[in-house]
Design a protein around this motif. Structure first.
Motif, PDB file in Angstrom:
ATOM      1  N   ASN A 142      36.478  40.304  41.639  1.00  0.00           N
ATOM      2  CA  ASN A 142      36.302  39.143  42.690  1.00  0.00           C
ATOM      3  C   ASN A 142      36.506  38.070  41.515  1.00  0.00           C
ATOM      4  OD1 ASN A 142      35.379  38.554  45.179  1.00  0.00           O
ATOM      5  ND2 ASN A 142      33.455  38.547  44.995  1.00  0.00           N
ATOM      6  N   GLU A 143      36.067  37.871  40.344  1.00  0.00           N
ATOM      7  CA  GLU A 143      36.482  37.003  39.277  1.00  0.00           C
ATOM      8  C   GLU A 143      37.758  36.528  39.095  1.00  0.00           C
ATOM      9  OE1 GLU A 143      35.545  34.068  36.343  1.00  0.00           O
ATOM     10  OE2 GLU A 143      34.295  35.236  37.506  1.00  0.00           O
ATOM     11  N   ILE A 147      39.794  33.026  40.063  1.00  0.00           N
ATOM     12  CA  ILE A 147      40.724  32.320  39.418  1.00  0.00           C
ATOM     13  C   ILE A 147      42.182  32.389  39.919  1.00  0.00           C
ATOM     14  CG2 ILE A 147      42.190  32.664  37.303  1.00  0.00           C
ATOM     15  CD1 ILE A 147      39.795  34.450  36.139  1.00  0.00           C
ATOM     16  N   ILE A 148      42.471  33.001  40.624  1.00  0.00           N
ATOM     17  CA  ILE A 148      44.001  32.821  41.449  1.00  0.00           C
ATOM     18  C   ILE A 148      43.611  31.776  42.414  1.00  0.00           C
ATOM     19  CG2 ILE A 148      45.486  34.441  43.245  1.00  0.00           C
ATOM     20  CD1 ILE A 148      44.998  36.615  41.569  1.00  0.00           C
ATOM     21  N   GLY A 149      42.519  31.905  43.372  1.00  0.00           N
ATOM     22  CA  GLY A 149      42.045  30.871  44.411  1.00  0.00           C
ATOM     23  C   GLY A 149      42.236  29.586  43.518  1.00  0.00           C
ATOM     24  N   LEU A 156      39.866  32.501  47.732  1.00  0.00           N
ATOM     25  CA  LEU A 156      40.124  33.995  47.912  1.00  0.00           C
ATOM     26  C   LEU A 156      39.084  34.959  47.762  1.00  0.00           C
ATOM     27  CD1 LEU A 156      43.650  33.903  46.175  1.00  0.00           C
ATOM     28  CD2 LEU A 156      43.395  33.760  48.458  1.00  0.00           C
ATOM     29  N   ALA A 157      38.364  34.599  47.184  1.00  0.00           N
ATOM     30  CA  ALA A 157      36.994  35.605  46.513  1.00  0.00           C
ATOM     31  C   ALA A 157      36.341  36.408  47.868  1.00  0.00           C
ATOM     32  CB  ALA A 157      36.006  34.846  45.735  1.00  0.00           C
TER      33      ALA A 157
END
Length: 502
Positions: A142-143, A147-149, A156-157
């Motif tokens: 989820n982290e 980060i990608i989000g 995105l999480a």
């Protein structure tokens, strides 16, 4: 009846190894596990299993809840216990190169009922280790999505309802958290179960790649975080006691039980003995080599982690990422660590799944579990049914329960297994001194008495520290295991049915 319960598995010389083997690993015309692993494979399997949750999850929780900066001492205490046990495992694994690990060793030295008890606790150790690490993997997953989000400007999480356990332990009671399932934990277990099913050669290859990635990430963390260490974070090094097992001296030993989970992987190497090319030479290298490398890395990580962040802030599912979040200039490293943790934890899950299926396989071959669990796939040469069962149970457990309580249960099962291995080595020195031993606990009989005695005493002491708190759970697990043994295993044991031995 009592004599049957303590019947010992015979150990016989075998033409294809240099020492004793148990009968079900002989060449009997049925598909068998394939010996394809070298010393390098075994060391990477050990590092793959050991370096993971201990660094990326458990270290922070042990520091925040029990030991503070003195968690480094906890790692040393646990490492000493593992060193004694590791020497005993190395002697056994080189002498009896089969897939059953402590279960097989106990069967040969202490009898069937003890072997079942240890085998059942190895199932607890490996299967719950998979669930524990998968829960930590979910936090880092989820982290990474966050980060990608952040990079893409999208959310995105996963919501908590799909990324955290729906149950937690409040004292000795199980209560609902309001969430649905830890979906990422279930997904990673399912994916790696498929890899284990494909075969040991492919699993070992993937594990080698993952180990390389996570070692690079760990070295990057140690190098770049070192200059941000604030010695003030190490004071007081041993925080004042706030209750039983909460800081102070008792907290160090309570944390030692928890971080003991970090070392579980080195004994998982012994479950691959039945697939090692040259077990007499390579098993001691794999067990002791991976243990030595990992102990040094753990101590370095514990010092650095508690040096760059206040220890009370580390009680999160992703403590390394949490510590780095205090330093904006290290946010790039936080991203690398988070993705590296995914790789690191993945290899732990992979090796533990391999270990669980091999324990089921060995117990089935002895008749203590249904025969289907001992079935080997004719082309893939993997224990196919045992692998699927291990993966399904681990996935369900990972999806429903939190990381903290599972970690302590895994440690308790591990400590019991280590104790019997230490006792078993000493026992076999007297009962079967004629067996060839490619590796021996150093120091002659004085050395084996010292190593076996101290190893078993330290393991039992650490077990007692956790047993006082979690005794209902471990007693319940043992009760279930004994019910299965006396309801099925005792009556189907091949020790009592010689005609059914394969």
């Amino acid at each position: 009846m009592l004599k049957q319960l303590f019947a010992k598995h015979p150990i016989s010389a075998s033409p294809h190894v240099d020492a004793g083997v148990l009968p079900h690993d002989g060449l009997d015309g049925e598909p068998t596990l394939k010996r394809v692993l070298s010393a390098r494979h075994l060391v990477t399997l050990g590092i793959g299993a050991v370096i993971g949750a201990g660094i990326f999850v458990i270290t922070g929780q042990a520091a925040a809840e029990h030991a503070g900066p003195a968690v480094m001492i906890s790692f040393i205490v646990a490492g000493i216990a593992c060193a004694f046990a590791g020497l005993c495992y190395a002697e056994f694994a080189a002498m009896i190169p089969v897939s059953g690990s402590a279960y097989a060793y106990s069967y040969a030295t202490l009898g069937e009922i003890v072997a079942w008890f240890i085998g059942w606790n190895l199932v607890l150790e490996y299967m719950f280790a998979v669930a524990t690490v998968a829960a930590g993997w979910s936090g880092y997953f989820n982290e990474c999505l966050s980060i990608i989000g952040h990079w893409t400007g999208m959310s995105l999480a996963l919501p908590d309802a799909l990324a955290s356990a729906p149950f937690k332990f409040a004292g000795h009671n199980i209560v609902a958290t309001g969430t649905l399932i830890n979906l990422p934990a279930v997904a990673i277990v399912a994916g790696l179960t498929c890899l284990c099913y494909i075969g040991i050669r492919q699993s070992s290859f993937v594990n080698g790649i993952i180990v390389s990635i996570k070692l690079i990430v760990i070295f990057l963390f140690l190098i770049f975080a070192f200059r941000f260490i604030n010695p003030a974070n190490w004071h007081p090094f041993i925080p004042p006691a706030e209750g039983p097992g909460q800081f102070g001296t008792s907290g160090i030993f309570r944390a030692a039980v928890l971080v003991f989970f970090s070392y579980v992987g080195f004994d998982a190497v012994s479950t691959a003995a039945g697939e090692a090319k040259n077990p007499q030479r390579d098993m001691p290298i794999g067990i002791l080599g991976s243990l030595a490398i990992c102990t040094v890395l753990y101590i370095a990580m514990a010092l650095t982690l508690t040096g760059i962040a206040p220890y009370r802030s580390l009680g999160t599912p992703e403590p390394v990422a949490t510590a780095l979040s205090f330093y904006p200039q290290l946010l790039w490293l936080k991203a690398i660590v988070s993705f590296g943790a995914l790789a690191g934890l993945s290899s732990v899950i992979l090796v533990m799944l391999l270990g669980t299926s091999r324990i089921f396989f060995s117990m089935s071959k002895d008749g203590l579990l249904p025969l289907a669990m001992g079935r080997v796939h004719p082309t893939r040469r993997s224990p196919s049914v045992a692998t699927v069962v291990s993966g399904v149970v681990a996935a369900v457990t990972a999806g429903l329960f939190p990381v903290s309580i599972l970690g302590e249960l895994v440690s308790m099962g591990t400590l019991l297994a280590f104790t019997t291995v230490c006792i078993g080595v000493l026992t076999l020195r007297y009962t079967r001194p004629e067996l060839p031993r490619a590796f021996r606990v150093p120091g002659g009989m004085v050395g084996v008495w010292l190593v076996s005695g101290l190893g078993s005493l330290i393991c039992l002491y650490l077990f007692w520290q956790s047993f006082q708190v979690n005794w209902p759970l471990i007693v319940g697990w043992t009760t279930i295991g004994m019910a299965i043994y006396f309801g099925y295993g005792h009556w189907h044991s091949k020790m009592r049915n010689p005609a059914s031995r394969g």
